[in-house]
Motif scaffolding. Structure first.
Motif, mmCIF file in Angstrom:
data_model
loop_
_atom_site.group_PDB
_atom_site.id
_atom_site.type_symbol
_atom_site.label_atom_id
_atom_site.label_comp_id
_atom_site.label_asym_id
_atom_site.label_seq_id
_atom_site.Cartn_x
_atom_site.Cartn_y
_atom_site.Cartn_z
ATOM 1 N N GLN A 1 0.491 5.105 6.914
ATOM 2 C CA GLN A 1 0.593 6.044 8.033
ATOM 3 C C GLN A 1 -0.779 6.381 8.593
ATOM 4 O O GLN A 1 -0.940 6.549 9.810
ATOM 5 C CB GLN A 1 1.329 7.302 7.585
ATOM 6 C CG GLN A 1 2.808 7.071 7.320
ATOM 7 C CD GLN A 1 3.592 8.359 7.198
ATOM 8 O OE1 GLN A 1 3.122 9.422 7.571
ATOM 9 N NE2 GLN A 1 4.794 8.265 6.668
ATOM 10 N N GLN A 2 -1.769 6.472 7.722
ATOM 11 C CA GLN A 2 -3.128 6.752 8.204
ATOM 12 C C GLN A 2 -3.638 5.611 9.080
ATOM 13 O O GLN A 2 -4.216 5.832 10.148
ATOM 14 C CB GLN A 2 -4.082 6.957 7.034
ATOM 15 C CG GLN A 2 -5.504 7.294 7.469
ATOM 16 C CD GLN A 2 -6.496 7.213 6.335
ATOM 17 O OE1 GLN A 2 -6.543 6.215 5.612
ATOM 18 N NE2 GLN A 2 -7.285 8.253 6.163
ATOM 19 N N GLN A 3 -3.413 4.363 8.635
ATOM 20 C CA GLN A 3 -3.874 3.216 9.417
ATOM 21 C C GLN A 3 -3.177 3.164 10.779
ATOM 22 O O GLN A 3 -3.803 2.876 11.803
ATOM 23 C CB GLN A 3 -3.625 1.909 8.654
ATOM 24 C CG GLN A 3 -4.246 1.840 7.274
ATOM 25 C CD GLN A 3 -5.683 2.301 7.231
ATOM 26 O OE1 GLN A 3 -6.557 1.702 7.841
ATOM 27 N NE2 GLN A 3 -5.942 3.372 6.494
ATOM 28 N N LEU A 4 -1.877 3.448 10.802
ATOM 29 C CA LEU A 4 -1.161 3.450 12.072
ATOM 30 C C LEU A 4 -1.653 4.561 12.992
ATOM 31 O O LEU A 4 -1.680 4.402 14.209
ATOM 32 C CB LEU A 4 0.344 3.600 11.839
ATOM 33 C CG LEU A 4 1.113 2.325 11.479
ATOM 34 C CD1 LEU A 4 2.602 2.608 11.449
ATOM 35 C CD2 LEU A 4 0.819 1.190 12.443
ATOM 36 N N PHE B 1 0.849 -1.180 0.000
ATOM 37 C CA PHE B 1 0.000 0.000 0.000
ATOM 38 C C PHE B 1 0.892 1.240 0.000
ATOM 39 O O PHE B 1 2.092 1.170 0.296
ATOM 40 C CB PHE B 1 -0.900 0.024 1.243
ATOM 41 C CG PHE B 1 -2.087 -0.892 1.165
ATOM 42 C CD1 PHE B 1 -3.271 -0.465 0.583
ATOM 43 C CD2 PHE B 1 -2.027 -2.182 1.679
ATOM 44 C CE1 PHE B 1 -4.375 -1.300 0.519
ATOM 45 C CE2 PHE B 1 -3.121 -3.032 1.618
ATOM 46 C CZ PHE B 1 -4.300 -2.585 1.040
ATOM 47 N N SER B 2 0.297 2.378 -0.313
ATOM 48 C CA SER B 2 1.066 3.620 -0.317
ATOM 49 C C SER B 2 1.482 3.993 1.098
ATOM 50 O O SER B 2 0.840 3.599 2.081
ATOM 51 C CB SER B 2 0.234 4.762 -0.917
ATOM 52 O OG SER B 2 -0.831 5.114 -0.039
ATOM 53 N N ALA B 3 2.561 4.762 1.193
ATOM 54 C CA ALA B 3 3.041 5.208 2.504
ATOM 55 C C ALA B 3 1.978 6.037 3.211
ATOM 56 O O ALA B 3 1.817 5.948 4.433
ATOM 57 C CB ALA B 3 4.331 6.009 2.336
ATOM 58 N N ALA B 4 1.238 6.848 2.452
ATOM 59 C CA ALA B 4 0.196 7.678 3.051
ATOM 60 C C ALA B 4 -0.887 6.811 3.694
ATOM 61 O O ALA B 4 -1.365 7.097 4.794
ATOM 62 C CB ALA B 4 -0.416 8.597 2.000
ATOM 63 N N TYR B 5 -1.273 5.736 2.990
ATOM 64 C CA TYR B 5 -2.308 4.842 3.525
ATOM 65 C C TYR B 5 -1.815 4.157 4.794
ATOM 66 O O TYR B 5 -2.535 4.087 5.798
ATOM 67 C CB TYR B 5 -2.682 3.794 2.480
ATOM 68 C CG TYR B 5 -3.697 2.780 2.968
ATOM 69 C CD1 TYR B 5 -5.058 3.051 2.887
ATOM 70 C CD2 TYR B 5 -3.297 1.564 3.516
ATOM 71 C CE1 TYR B 5 -6.002 2.140 3.339
ATOM 72 C CE2 TYR B 5 -4.227 0.646 3.968
ATOM 73 C CZ TYR B 5 -5.577 0.934 3.881
ATOM 74 O OH TYR B 5 -6.501 0.031 4.336
#
Length: 365
Positions: A107-110, A101-105
């Motif tokens: 980081q959002q999940q974390l 998945f993208s880094a943005a995704y």
């Protein structure tokens, strides 16, 4: 485990998770305040998605029993890595991903998990992204634009496109024109109230640093993230035209430029439906309405620095301090507190250290 037992287990963990979310979800992650409905909804959906994924990875954990091995497994899945040895259950359904998945995704999940861990009394359970990834590039977000996402740079005639939209719905057309003229977000444009929105420069709060050569400013507060008030300079006849058009559209004092009779959600849906109808999507025309904020940022930067932004091929030959001030002003007029966010619109200034920008963020109130 039988199908009936699986169904009952799913019913219990979903009920438990819903209770935890309902109890805590109004809270801001850091500040003592209530967060917006959209943020709450995103958290709720994200947390349910995460726990469904854990079930698919073979874990039969209850929501309050979330542990580090679950976080390790989730991160391995999101980054398309093999699950840690002994770190998965025996009934795995989800196949290993072909690409991460993208880094943005990620980081959002974390961020969802980090807040959730606090709710269940396990603050510190979720580490930073770099702790979980063998390759830091998998989780490192780049905030520097490498491509100009403005409409003009992608061959879209702004006036002609807004005219097409206005022919379908005048309110949406006016909203787009304000987005182009003042860098408004979609929600800010829909909720914009033109009455008394323009104020003279001398009426701004003392110490507000938005440039001293502008005569008047637009106050932008309704629909902003966190309700943060900001000021955008009224610099050009194009901006004044956009304001005049908005005022002509609103008949009642203190009225907004959303379609009369619609709720906010209906107005936002109308906006999305109309722009899709004329092809304003990345798939069809290579741009979205958000590209108008990029265009505004580039125009404002040129007005301040008198050179094109790096992402537009400019080679700023100006004093480093002046360049940083230009990035600061662009960020502020876009509604961001961090000056380095301008990089996402303008590209990174070459040969200029980003450390002072970070320091400016740290010193901000």
């Amino acid at each position: 485990m039988t199908t009936w037992e699986n169904a009952m287990g799913e019913q219990y963990w979903k009920k438990e998770l819903a209770q935890i979310i309902d109890q805590h979800n109004e809270r801001h992650a850091v500040r003592s305040k209530v967060i917006a409905y959209a943020t709450r909804d995103a958290r709720r959906q994200g947390l349910f998605r995460i726990f469904v994924l854990l079930q698919q990875l073979g874990f039969r954990t209850r929501p309050r029993n979330l542990s580090s091995r679950h976080i390790d497994a989730l991160m391995a899945y999101w980054t398309a890595q093999p699950l840690p040895a002994g770190g998965q259950g025996t009934h795995r359904i989800a196949p290993q991903l072909a690409k991460p998945f993208s880094a943005a995704y990620i980081q959002q999940q974390l961020s969802f998990l980090r807040v959730y861990a606090q709710w269940i009394g396990k603050a510190g359970l979720v580490q930073g992204t770099a702790h979980y990834a063998k390759d830091p590039k998998l989780v490192a977000r780049s905030y520097s634009a490498t491509r100009d996402r403005s409409w003009e740079a992608n061959g879209v005639d702004v006036d002609a496109m807004i005219a097409r939209v206005s022919a379908i719905d005048r309110h949406v057309g006016t909203q787009l024109r304000l987005m182009m003229a003042f860098g408004l977000r979609r929600k800010e444009a829909v909720m914009f109230c033109p009455d008394a929105a323009e104020v003279p420069a001398y009426a701004l709060p003392a110490g507000h640093r938005v440039g001293e050569r502008y005569v008047s400013f637009l106050t932008i507060e309704r629909g902003t993230k966190g309700g943060r008030l900001r000021y955008a300079a009224v610099r050009t006849p194009v901006q004044q035209y956009a304001l005049d058009e908005a005022r002509a559209l609103v008949r009642s004092k203190h009225g907004h430029i959303g379609r009369p009779g619609l709720t906010l959600k209906q107005s936002l849906d109308l906006f999305s439906n109309v722009v899709r109808q004329v092809g304003l999507t990345r798939k069809q025309l290579g741009v979205t309405p958000h590209g108008l904020r990029h265009q505004f940022a580039g125009d404002l930067f040129f007005d301040i620095a008198q050179v094109k932004a790096p992402v537009q091929g400019g080679e700023p030959q100006v004093d480093a301090d002046a360049l940083k001030e230009a990035y600061r002003q662009v960020a502020e007029q876009l509604g961001h507190h961090r000056p380095q966010i301008s990089n996402a619109y303008l590209g990174s200034p070459r040969g200029v250290s980003q450390q002072p920008l970070d320091q400016a963020h740290q010193e901000a109130p």
